[in-house]
Every structure is written in structure tokens, then in C-alpha cells.
Scaffold this active site. Sequence first.
Site, short mmCIF file in Angstrom:
data_model
loop_
_atom_site.label_atom_id
_atom_site.label_comp_id
_atom_site.label_asym_id
_atom_site.label_seq_id
_atom_site.Cartn_x
_atom_site.Cartn_y
_atom_site.Cartn_z
N GLY A 257 -3.36 -11.57 -3.36
CA GLY A 257 -2.68 -11.87 -2.10
C GLY A 257 -3.63 -11.81 -0.92
N CYS A 264 -0.48 3.83 3.75
CA CYS A 264 -1.24 4.71 2.85
C CYS A 264 -2.65 4.21 2.54
CB CYS A 264 -0.46 4.92 1.55
SG CYS A 264 1.05 5.87 1.75
N LYS A 267 -5.33 4.00 5.44
CA LYS A 267 -5.58 5.34 5.99
C LYS A 267 -6.27 6.24 4.97
CE LYS A 267 -1.95 8.06 6.23
NZ LYS A 267 -2.22 9.24 5.37
#
Length: 476
Positions: A257, A264, A267
Amino acid sequence: MKIAVIGTGYVGLVSGTCFASWGHDVFCVDKDIQKIRSLERGVVPIYEPGLDELIERNSAIGRLNFTCNLTEALKGAAIVFIAVGTPPRAEHGDADLSFVFAAIREIAPLIEDDTVVVVKSTVPVGTGDVVQKIIDSARKAGSFSVASNPEFLREGSAIRDFREPDRVVIGAEDERSRRVLTQLYTPPLAASNTPIVVTRRRTSELIKYAANAFLATKITFINELADVCEQVGCDVGELALGIGLDKRIGTSFLNAGPGYGGSCFPKDTMALLRTAQDYGVALRIVEETVSANEARKRRMALKVTDALNGDVDGRTIAVLGLTFKPDTDDMRDAPSLPLIETLQRFGARIRAYDPVGNENARQLMPDVKFHDDAYECARDADAVVIMTDWDNIRELDLTRLKRVMRRAVLIDLRNAFEPGLAEKIGFRVSAIGRAAVGRSEIDAMREMPNMRRQIRHDQLGRSAYLEPMGGFNEHL
């Protein structure tokens, strides 16, 4: 048992609600009085399928409570979960632990003896040691325990992930916290034989970061292979299936993609890199993963531009799907953000649609025209870009979609539609990891011995070359 959950963000709200559904008395605490009042009325601040019904049901029977009163929540609580945010610090990229430490300082003088304080927030290695010292300064050593219990919840399927986890990780330094947390999780998960991994606290903290970094790397790996597929005439979906059926690899996180996003992976990969740097360790694979993913998000705008013959200035482009993945309203680090920003700099006029993310997206995209209907969003557009593969986007009537558009150009960045379907309807299609329309795999392979193919690695700032391979035509 009575459980207190500090923080009613995504992790705290889902975890507290699910603990209540297991029969525990749960008090979810937050300083935001408006949020607490909304939750008491059944208004849920996040979109997560099934969460609002679960909150309503457990609140009605008195097992789930929302409060700003920390003393009330902590009185008699056997376990206190810390589930506050740990956002990245802009200047360094490491986790901002100020909310965690502030919460610990507040609860330290209020918890009762034998309370187990559990850090569920995603935190760097050694955070539990600091938490222990903070509480030690406020009460007698040995009268409490500090443990780690990382969450592995996926937005959009968080309730199922909580109730049917692959594993539960408990990081503890004393027998009390091991026993209490094992007792918490064992009965409801016994029927599914869910493994409970009990380890040292620091190892538990690192497991969360390592898991997310590995998955981010896996996504980036298949995305880069998708670029190879486009050049050599292969199908990345078939490639992913072929390698994913190897049990050592697995099929999860092999959907190519526009790059990963969300709360999540971006970070946690950065926080892990910072931790490694602090200890003088190089994580080269993770470094390249972060770099490649960021470059890919913006490179998707070039894919859109190429589909419109190299020029989007003055063109109207409809972007369908804005959130970083389906079944969430989360726009954090969504690939749609850099894509739209880049296309706007190129002069494109952007329209956008998302089933639940429009409201959050409006705050980040002031110059975008938002629509509540996908077909209206695509009306008179020069191209449609599929950014998030929501079910209702996958189920679009392509004939109807083509009818309302000015030009039948479809850039499918999620491979949401079956190969060939849109082309038969009359679309010019640009997809991820598939050869250009009208160019067969056989033609692509025939060309390889006669040319020197260059594969660009923009994120590295260098090029690698695939030399011609002799004897290829013998097998065609």
C-alpha cells in the site's frame, strides 16, 4: 476485583471496558471532566466497532464507572493500570513520558498497600524502574509492586484483540505482581489456551517496541517489493501469497500500500531507535524502514501525477478514504496527509471522503472540500485515488463511479478492486505492485535481457542496478 484505569484514551477505554466485561469492578479516571461526563452519557470519544455497546452494557449494570475523583477510584483497587498517552517529542522523536510520570506522582500517596501498579502505556525500556523510584519516594518500599503489561490492540479490532489475544505479556520483578496479573488474565483466557509470557519488566517493555518495529519492517518490505513488481511485470498480491504461505513468514502485514501510519508504528519505531542510540546500538534495519516509509508516502503523489500524464495542476482529484486504516477515525500519520499536501503543492484541487474520518481530517486539511458521499466526491473529478480500503469503498459500483467522473482515471493505492475489473469498465488504472495496463507479464520478461533496468531507491539517495540475465528467452 476492583481495577482502576488511569487515562480514558484508546488503550485505557478499551482495556477498562473489557476488564469490566470480564466481571471486574472498573473505575476509569480522566482529568477531562467533559470527557467523563460524555462517557457517563454513553458518548464515546473514539470510533471503535462494538465499543459503545460494550460501554453501555457494563455501565448499566454498575461494573464500569467513569470519574475524575482519583481517591474514589484508587480506594480498594487491587490493580492500577497506567494508560495515559506517550506521544513522540517533536525535537527528538523519543516518547514523551511526562503524562506517565505525572500520573504516577498523583497516585503514589493514594494507593493502598499491596496495590499492583501496572504500566500499560507504551514506554521505553527502564520506565518501570523510574516509576518504582517515584512511588518509593512517597511510601514504604515493599508495600506495592510495579509491573509492565503492554497492549497489542489493533484499531478497528481492539475488542477482539483484547478478548482473543495472541499472547499476554507480563513483566514483573516480584511474586506478588506475577500472581495478581496471572490471576487476572488466566480465567477468561483459559478456554483459548492463550500463552501468558511472564518475564522481567525491562524485557516486557522492549517486547512491545520490537513487535511493532518488526511489523513496520514487514510492511515496508512488501511495499518495496511492490515497486519491483511494477517494473518487472509481476503481481504483488500473488507474490505476497506465495511467500506468506511459508509458515515462517505468514500472510499478515503483507498487503502492499501507500505506507504505514497510525498511532503506533511511526511513534514506536522512532522511540525504539532513540532507545538504541542512547545505549550506543545501531538498528540499521529499523532506520531504513522509517526512512523508506516516509519517502513512500510522498512518492504516492508522483504515482497519481504519472497517472494523469505528469501534470495535476488545475486537476480535480477525489481521494476516497482518509484514515490510516479502515474501521477507525484515527488520522495520526495517515498516508493521506502527505499525499494530499503534495498534490496541492503541485496545483491539484482535492476533494475527500471518509466514512467516519471526515471530522478529524477537517482539522488537518483546511483547503480540502469534504463530502459525505463517495459518488458526490468523485463527481466531475479527473481522477479517483483509493487511499483507505473501507468495505463500503471496496463495494463501490465502478460503472456508476465512472459515469459521474470527468475522466476515468483510478489510482488504487490499496488494490481494493480485482485486477482487470476496472479496466473492463473503461478505467485507466494505476495500482500498487502491478504492471501498467496493457503490458503483459510475458512482455515485461522478454524485455529484461535487452535492457539495463534501474531500480531507484529515493529514500537512500542512491541507485542499484539489475543487470540483464542471459538465457531468459529460452523458457518463454
